[in-house]
Design an enzyme around this catalytic site. Structure first.
Site, PDB file in Angstrom:
ATOM      1  CG  HIS A  47     -17.267  20.491  25.577  1.00  0.00           C
ATOM      2  ND1 HIS A  47     -16.200  21.341  25.773  1.00  0.00           N
ATOM      3  CD2 HIS A  47     -17.913  20.953  24.467  1.00  0.00           C
ATOM      4  CE1 HIS A  47     -16.197  22.261  24.818  1.00  0.00           C
ATOM      5  NE2 HIS A  47     -17.226  22.043  24.022  1.00  0.00           N
ATOM      6  CB  SER A 131     -18.403  22.057  20.227  1.00  0.00           C
ATOM      7  OG  SER A 131     -18.693  22.585  21.506  1.00  0.00           O
ATOM      8  CD  GLU A 149     -16.215  31.300  14.035  1.00  0.00           C
ATOM      9  OE1 GLU A 149     -16.252  32.545  14.043  1.00  0.00           O
ATOM     10  OE2 GLU A 149     -16.748  30.593  14.917  1.00  0.00           O
ATOM     11  CG  ASP A 177     -24.958  34.958  11.324  1.00  0.00           C
ATOM     12  OD1 ASP A 177     -24.713  34.292  12.348  1.00  0.00           O
ATOM     13  OD2 ASP A 177     -25.820  35.853  11.292  1.00  0.00           O
ATOM     14  N   GLY A 178     -23.876  31.487  11.531  1.00  0.00           N
ATOM     15  CA  GLY A 178     -24.626  30.282  11.861  1.00  0.00           C
ATOM     16  C   GLY A 178     -26.098  30.530  12.113  1.00  0.00           C
ATOM     17  CG  ASP A 198     -21.336  27.484  22.318  1.00  0.00           C
ATOM     18  OD1 ASP A 198     -21.660  28.190  23.279  1.00  0.00           O
ATOM     19  OD2 ASP A 198     -20.206  26.987  22.178  1.00  0.00           O
TER      20      ASP A 198
END
Length: 325
Positions: A47, A131, A149, A177-178, A198
């Site tokens: 971060h 984030s 997400e 699904d990213g 991430d």
């Protein structure tokens, strides 16, 4: 303005950046449940880099789109059952907040942002923003934030948390699904984007999926800024990932930056008195950026050695900061 009930919400059991709850543990699986680890040294590194990157990207007036491929629940209680059990924030955000040192500007900016989510006179943060909330706090009204997400409970928590921001159309939450969906969005209408990747790395296949995602994203949108967080653990895939990302960036003719923070040894030890095996937990993590801001290396140069000094737990504490392209 966040309502107080968002602060009292019990955090979802998740892993950083949208991590699926861990399956039953066995010796070959890396398990990282973020409700236990929120605010730890890996979050501090990730971060700090995120804040410094966004501060630079938002200096230009043109609209910016931020894409978070594994967004998670968004906010976490550091005094809740999960984080209190692990106590890892004590060696992360709480150690940084308690330091009397004059912090490097990048660290101070990160710490100030975390404190902005906490109310009252307490010096130690009790609420930790993930984030999505860090990004939303730094974006301007004409910027956009897309959050992916897939996990049902995390997606519900994220929906509820984001709803309380009253951000309107600025923020979109997608239960997808990213890896598979975010790349289809590129390039964004704004033609300026920061993409944060991430995943949990719970499964070894996540490492290959990160590489595949980055390769396809660069083909679709070569000028985007891509930030990949990864754990540094005794697994070949973890140590190969930054090298392979560097090769990918170089072959595409793009600049890159690699920052890593080690806080302790990764060796498994045994208690001499009890014979009990002691596992070190996560000893290190890294951030790899493709097309990073040109100001980022200078921002991290004083910050990383300071993190080693403040967060280091043994003589193995160290950092890496390298660039190319």
């Amino acid at each position: 303005m966040l309502r107080r009930d968002i602060m009292s919400q019990k955090p979802a059991v998740r892993q950083p950046g949208g991590r699926r709850p861990a399956r039953r543990y066995h010796c070959r699986m890396f398990s990282y449940r973020h409700a236990f680890h929120a605010g730890n040294h890996a979050d501090v590194l990730k971060h700090t880099v995120l804040v410094a990157t966004l501060q630079h990207l938002t200096e230009k007036e043109a609209a910016l789109t931020v894409v978070d491929t594994h967004a998670g629940a968004g906010l976490y209680r550091l005094d809740g059952d999960y984080a209190s059990t692990s106590g890892e924030a004590a060696h992360g955000i709480h150690a940084l907040a308690a330091s009397d040192a004059t912090l490097a500007p990048a660290l101070q900016a990160y710490l100030d942002l975390v404190r902005a989510f906490n109310h009252g006179p307490a010096k130690q943060p009790r609420v930790y923003p993930g984030s999505p909330f860090i990004a939303q706090r730094l974006l301007r009204p004409h910027d956009r934030l897309k959050l992916y997400e897939l996990h049902p409970s995390d997606a519900r928590a994220l929906d509820g948390n984001i709803a309380q921001l009253d951000a309107g159309r600025q923020v979109a939450v997608l239960r997808e699904d990213g890896f598979g969906s975010a790349v289809k969005f590129l390039p964004p209408p704004s033609r300026r984007a920061l993409v944060l990747c991430d995943p949990s790395y719970e499964m070894k296949t996540d490492y290959a999926r990160v590489l595949g995602f980055a390769a396809e994203a660069l083909k679709r949108f070569a000028t985007g800024t891509y930030a990949v967080w990864y754990p540094i653990i005794p697994r070949p895939e973890a140590h190969d990932l930054p090298r392979r990302l560097r090769t990918l960036a170089t072959q595409a003719g793009r600049s890159w930056l690699h920052a890593a923070l080690t806080v302790k040894s990764s060796r498994i030890s045994q208690d001499a008195a009890t014979g009990e095996t002691r596992r070190p937990g996560l000893p290190a993590s890294g951030m790899f950026l493709i097309n990073p801001p040109y100001t980022l290396k200078a921002a991290l140069a004083p910050a990383l050695p300071q993190l080693v000094e403040i967060l280091g737990q043994d003589r193995h504490a160290s950092f890496v900061l390298e660039t190319g392209g």
